[in-house]
Design an enzyme around this catalytic site. Structure first.
Site, PDB file in Angstrom:
ATOM      1  N   GLY A 105       0.843  -1.191   0.000  1.00 52.49           N
ATOM      2  CA  GLY A 105       0.000   0.000   0.000  1.00 52.49           C
ATOM      3  C   GLY A 105       0.878   1.241   0.000  1.00 52.49           C
ATOM      4  O   GLY A 105       1.082   1.893  -1.025  1.00 52.49           O
ATOM      5  N   ARG A 106       1.461   1.491   1.173  1.00 54.76           N
ATOM      6  CA  ARG A 106       2.269   2.687   1.371  1.00 54.76           C
ATOM      7  C   ARG A 106       3.405   2.827   0.339  1.00 54.76           C
ATOM      8  O   ARG A 106       3.621   3.906  -0.208  1.00 54.76           O
ATOM      9  CB  ARG A 106       2.878   2.630   2.782  1.00 54.76           C
ATOM     10  CG  ARG A 106       3.585   3.877   3.224  1.00 54.76           C
ATOM     11  CD  ARG A 106       4.272   3.646   4.564  1.00 54.76           C
ATOM     12  NE  ARG A 106       3.426   3.017   5.549  1.00 54.76           N
ATOM     13  CZ  ARG A 106       2.639   3.678   6.398  1.00 54.76           C
ATOM     14  NH1 ARG A 106       2.617   4.986   6.376  1.00 54.76           N
ATOM     15  NH2 ARG A 106       1.891   3.023   7.264  1.00 54.76           N
ATOM     16  N   CYS A 166      -9.873  22.865  16.540  1.00 56.46           N
ATOM     17  CA  CYS A 166      -9.772  23.241  17.951  1.00 56.46           C
ATOM     18  C   CYS A 166      -9.228  22.087  18.791  1.00 56.46           C
ATOM     19  O   CYS A 166      -9.936  21.521  19.625  1.00 56.46           O
ATOM     20  CB  CYS A 166     -11.136  23.690  18.451  1.00 56.46           C
ATOM     21  SG  CYS A 166     -11.743  25.044  17.464  1.00 56.46           S
TER      22      CYS A 166
END
Ligand SMILES: *Cc1c(COP(=O)(O)O)cnc(C)c1O
Length: 420
Positions: free
Chosen positions: A275-276, A344
């Site tokens: 994948g990566r 936030c």
């Protein structure tokens, strides 16, 4: 050859300045290089050309339909972990006979869809799952082809969140009980044992863990064959690492040189689930500096992308390279800065204490190595629409996923009458 580089003072993806894309779609956006994706696939494919093999791209790394389509056109398959990923893989034209299905919690309807599609095999992670697959296969009157995912208890020496092959991890079947599980599997009426599977972790930067795990898996497979249980497919999973900062992972060729001899002349097909290593360095997240400020002597670049768009830095404390789109910036004075998003949360950062050129309000940067586990891990946290995905091919670029709208955010929500 690099497909992200400065040319004429500007940062390009292939032959397109990233600023040109920003003018059309705004920021932030994900940008993928077609040339890089296909080259990475080819490199992997070539590395293993001496043995029968199948490359099943790990869909969870980057599940955009156009990206999957690139690999299906090159003859690749898919490694899926959900019914949703099955849907995507089939929609992208992946041959069902090249799809493998892993994951510790496959639901019955997902198993049913996969059986109906006729996938290559299930990578089974527990004995209860095996029974569930047997039951669903019986209901459909078919035989389910399976591999057992064996946990070889090898330390991949990677981040604890992405290590999956240690005995305390939730994945797979204990090495010591695997033999007995195989016996039971082969006795089930609606199960056909065809393979053995392992996947020991992600972002692995050494060869030894792969070789150690494969050795253990092959020892098991030889034992099974003595019992008359034939294993046609050895699935070694994914996990090969990439360079985010200064890591020096092995080249797929080195991996091939280490493991192909173990499998040669066995007549078995080896399956990979990268994948990566295929998608990671094929993509960048482009974002604008909205505000700059100095708090207590510390420089903050507040950008319009955030942890909801790219979760890796806040999730794993991981490093992503930062490249200003304007090459002139690189001759400026350097500062140590935090690159943060509008969310936030104090965990909302893309880079911390990073030495960067002094950047001005309105300038754009590319957050590098974002092609895998970038968009796919994004969310709508803080009610932020998810960003568009762009595919560059030579001098052409296409929007392969549009920016979400506010209406997309509330799609599917209904307010009960008594609140109206
Ligand atoms: C995540 C995953 C992969 C892909 O891992 P990468 O590190 O991206 O190569 C392959 N196989 C399975 C079963 C996975 O869960």
């Amino acid at each position: 050859m690099r497909h992200f580089e400065y040319k004429n003072g500007e940062y390009y993806c292939e032959d397109v300045p990233l600023s040109t894309i920003a003018k059309e779609v705004g920021t932030p956006f994900y940008c993928y290089s077609h040339a890089t994706l296909s080259r990475h696939y080819d490199v992997f494919d070539k590395a293993f050309e001496t043995i029968p093999h199948l490359i099943c791209f790990a869909v969870k790394a980057n599940s955009n339909l156009s990206v999957l389509k690139i690999f299906s056109k090159l003859g690749g398959g898919a490694d899926i972990v959900s019914g949703g990923e099955l849907f995507r893989a089939l929609k992208a034209g992946m041959e069902p006979g090249k799809i493998v299905f892993a994951g510790v919690g496959k639901k019955k309807d997902e198993i049913k869809s996969a059986l109906e599609a006729g996938i290559l095999m299930f990578n089974v992670e527990s004995s209860q799952e095996l029974l569930a697959i047997d039951t669903v296969a019986a209901e459909l009157g078919v035989k389910a082809k399976v591999a057992l995912r064996v946990n070889p208890n090898v330390d991949p020496q990677t981040h604890p969140y992405i290590s999956t092959g240690l005995k305390e991890n939730k994945f797979g079947i204990n090495y010591d009980s695997a033999f007995e599980e195989y016996r039971q599997a082969s006795a089930l009426d609606n199960i056909e044992v065809v393979g053995a599977h392992m996947h020991i972790g992600s972002q692995i930067t050494q060869i030894t863990p792969f070789v150690d795990a494969l050795d253990k898996t092959l020892a098991l497979v030889r034992g099974l064959e003595n019992e008359g249980i034939n294993i046609q497919y050895i699935d070694v999973g994914g996990g090969l690492g990439i360079t985010y900062n200064d890591e020096a992972p092995p080249h797929p060729k080195e991996l091939a040189e280490a493991i192909a001899p173990l499998l040669k002349d066995s007549g078995r097909t080896i399956i990979f689930e990268p994948g990566r290593v295929i998608a990671g360095n094929a993509g960048a997240l482009v974002t604008s500096v909205m505000y700059t400020k100095i708090n207590e002597g510390k420089t903050f670049y507040i950008v319009d992308a955030a942890m909801n768009d790219l979760a890796r830095p806040s999730l794993y404390g991981s490093y992503q390279g930062i490249v200003p789109l304007d090459e002139d910036t690189t001759s400026r004075k350097k500062v140590s800065a935090d690159v943060v998003g509008p969310i936030c949360e104090s965990g909302d950062f893309l880079a911390k204490d990073r030495i960067l050129p002094v950047l001005k309000q309105g300038e754009m940067i590319a957050v590098m190595s974002a092609g895998a586990y970038g968009f796919t891990m994004s969310s709508n946290y803080n009610s932020r629409p998810r960003v568009p995905e762009i595919l560059v091919n030579g001098s052409q670029f296409n929007i392969i996923r549009e920016r979400e709208t506010y209406d997309d955010l509330v799609r599917g929500e209904t307010v009960p009458d008594y609140l109206k």
